[in-house]
Design a protein around this motif. Structure first.
Motif, short mmCIF file in Angstrom:
data_model
loop_
_atom_site.label_atom_id
_atom_site.label_comp_id
_atom_site.label_asym_id
_atom_site.label_seq_id
_atom_site.Cartn_x
_atom_site.Cartn_y
_atom_site.Cartn_z
N ARG A 195 5.69 25.33 16.70
CA ARG A 195 7.02 25.38 17.29
C ARG A 195 7.26 26.68 18.04
N ARG A 228 15.00 18.90 15.66
CA ARG A 228 14.11 17.89 16.26
C ARG A 228 13.75 16.87 15.19
N TYR A 287 11.44 13.69 13.99
CA TYR A 287 10.12 13.15 14.32
C TYR A 287 9.67 12.16 13.26
#
Ligand code: M6R
Length: 615
Positions: free
Chosen positions: A385, A235, A237
């Motif tokens: 997470r 992911r 970010y």
């Protein structure tokens, strides 16, 4: 615990890595070391003690420059804080260098194996085996990422590993299992680090790595696989704060800056969480309302200061939602065989999002079918997470080891969560929720007012610098505040400090009271059930009659305590449940000043590290 940096790019790796280590030193400061690749060779330096020792060493013995390198700042686990045990660790040929955060549980067996094959291991660490194993695997695989995958499959425990090899001079390879590692993506340069603060001066684009992944970094690219070599999902970010947020900004210590930032941190944590019609909208709480409605128990797991936030949250959750709430030290939780089920809502509170005790407790809870909601300050960290939902605190980076602004924002997040549960379950009317939120919204200003009146608290702290013991008493939500005050004093001033529920005193601890012993008493609002207030006023009299020097924290306008207070610290009047948001602040200032007066390191207290990634 332990800070790790890796760099591949166009700048001097040594400069980038050392600057990154400076930002990560809060994670451990027992030793520091670097390894840099330059034409055909690997150069390393390491030194026991703080980073400044390594910097001196690098002045005396400069390393050949290069644009690929790794670095480490250590919190010792296996082996004392010596030069030999400092990271990086190298293989016998000096071709591979590795840094590590975590504990390799099967290192003893691996070490024996390596010794049988003729390897000569110099340190007492668990890490050194990895350097030797990587060298062996590299000799057949010819590729550092593949060697890392092969080695990781043989390791038990928790680890972040970052390595370089002289025969692949453009590459840095990292791996993670249960310990943190993030990637920073720059232009013509890429970074690996235990947290984003190490590379925030270069890039705010980050990639969150998952469990059991290996990352290969060059100046031009980042490749992530699992331990079997299959491409992995990651992911990306954007980090929503910049380098200045992780600097002292004119303050002597990060802790002072972070105490001063509390009004803003509280306001930021409230921001955007109420819609136009006055309803709470906690967007990140992805657990369906139906599940929240059916929850029959809340269990809070956390450590240290976050645990104290949880103790306070219990009062709000039970009062506002009527759901039973247990609060448990995360380090004890899974060993107790707790009763959990699909109707249990577990709240895991953690500033760093990496605390291993909390992570293991949340995994245990999920295995038992419970839903887990994280209250966390660190985007991209493991605890959110791995949770079903997250409510972020917006304290910004907290660098000082002693937690301050994170604590206040954890409280705000927990209050919001409790109100949200009340909203979903219909135990609180909209106007009631709104009334509390309005009070929360003005707390930032009240914290500011407290901060403006702290000079007498600082003077009092300095006058007590010679004392050995300070006790803290509280009732109701003041009890966890007393525990927090004592924890701050222990970790910063290295003084014997204990927090007690004031009513428990007569069951034993009152025997500790002797002439001129400083006792801090957190007095509940007189507007609270008056019996609660009356009882603590009696407790103050009891200890004073036995010689204690009373330091009383009481609301403005509370005249009943005046005759019994040797020192009176005033805080603004707040609703009973919200009082910890203001009563904690003088205790933070008190501990910080006492530490300074005793000549202690405020931001980096002895034996501690900010992010506790071992169990
Ligand atoms: O990152 P976390 O909130 O999970 O950390 C928990 C504790 O280690 C932390 O609060 C610790 O107790 C602080 N140093 C106290 O000031």
């Amino acid at each position: 615990m332990c800070g790790i940096v890796g760099y591949a790019g166009g700048q001097s790796a040594l400069d980038v890595v050392v600057a990154g280590l400076k930002r990560l030193e809060y994670r451990g400061y027992d030793s520091a070391g670097v390894a840099v690749l330059s034409d055909g060779g690997l150069a390393a330096a390491k030194k026991a003690g703080k980073l400044v020792n390594l910097e001196k060493e690098l002045v005396n013995r400069p390393l050949a420059g290069g644009s690929v390198g790794i670095g480490h700042t250590r919190w010792a686990t296996h082996g004392g804080p010596t030069d030999v045990n400092a990271h990086p660790h190298l293989d016998n040929a000096g071709r591979v260098a590795v840094v590590h955060n975590g504990i390799i549980e099967n290192f003893a067996a691996l070490r024996e194996e390596l010794a049988d094959r003729g390897h000569d291991l110099a340190s007492e660490t668990d890490t050194e085996v990895v350097a030797h194993l990587l060298a062996e695997e590299f000799s057949s695989a010819g590729d550092l990422a593949e060697a890392m995958r092969l080695v990781c499959r043989r390791l038990d425990g928790a680890f972040t590993l970052v390595a370089v090899h002289a025969d692949q001079p453009d590459v840095v390879v990292g791996a993670r299992r249960n310990s943190p590692l993030v990637v920073g993506v720059g232009e013509g340069e890429n970074f690996l680090a235990s947290d984003v603060s190490a590379f925030i001066a270069h890039t705010r684009s980050a990639i969150e790595l998952g469990q059991d992944q290996v990352v290969e970094l060059t100046r031009d690219g980042v490749t992530v696989t699992d331990f079997d070599g299959a491409p992995a999902d990651v992911r990306a970010y954007h980090v929503d704060w910049d380098a200045s947020a992780a600097e002292k900004g004119g303050y002597d210590y990060f802790m002072l800056k972070e105490i001063a930032e509390q009004p803003k941190a509280v306001a930021d944590t409230l921001l955007g969480r109420i819609d136009g019609s006055g309803r709470l909208t906690l967007d990140e709480v992805r657990i369906p309302d139906a599940v929240l409605r059916e929850a029959d128990k809340v269990v809070i797991i956390a450590c240290g200061t976050a645990f104290h936030a949880g103790l306070i949250a219990k009062y709000a959750i039970e009062h506002w939602t009527r759901i039973p709430c247990e609060v448990e030290l995360a380090s004890e939780f899974r060993y107790r065989d707790p009763i959990l089920g699909q109707k249990t809502l577990v709240i895991a509170i953690s500033q760093s999002g990496e605390t291993m005790d909390t992570l293991m407790a949340l995994r245990h809870a999920r295995e038992q079918g419970a839903k887990v909601l994280a209250v966390c300050n660190t985007n991209g960290s493991t605890i959110p997470r791995e949770s079903d939902a997250v409510l972020y605190t917006h304290a910004g980076p907290e660098v000082a080891v002693a937690s301050t602004k994170a604590f206040l924002t954890q409280l705000v997040a927990c209050y919001l969560l409790a109100l949200y549960l009340g909203q979903v379950r219909g135990t609180k009317w909209g106007d009631e929720i709104h009334a509390v939120v309005r009070e929360l919204a003005r707390i930032g200003d009240e914290v500011e007012r407290v901060l403006e009146t702290m000079e007498p608290v600082r003077a009092l702290a300095r006058s007590l610098a010679h004392k050995d013991t300070v006790l803290f008493l509280g009732r109701h939500v003041g009890y966890p505040v007393a525990l927090e005050g004592a924890l701050k004093l222990k970790e910063l001033a290295y003084m014997h400090a204990e927090g007690f529920a004031a009513g428990e005193l007569k069951h034993g601890p009152i025997a500790l009271i002797e002439e001129d012993l400083p006792v801090v008493v957190v007095v509940p609002s007189p507007k609270a059930r008056s019996v609660l207030h009356d009882k603590i006023v009696s407790n103050i009299q009891e200890i004073r009659a036995r010689g204690a020097r009373t330091i009383v924290i009481a609301e403005e306008g509370d005249e009943a305590v005046v005759p019994y207070a040797d020192h009176l610290i005033r805080i603004p009047a707040t609703p009973t449940l919200l009082q910890p948001l203001v009563s904690t602040v003088p205790l933070q200032v008190f501990a910080c000043e006492l530490a300074t007066a005793r000549g202690n390191e405020v931001d980096q207290p002895r034996n501690l590290a900010k992010s506790v990634t071992v169990e």
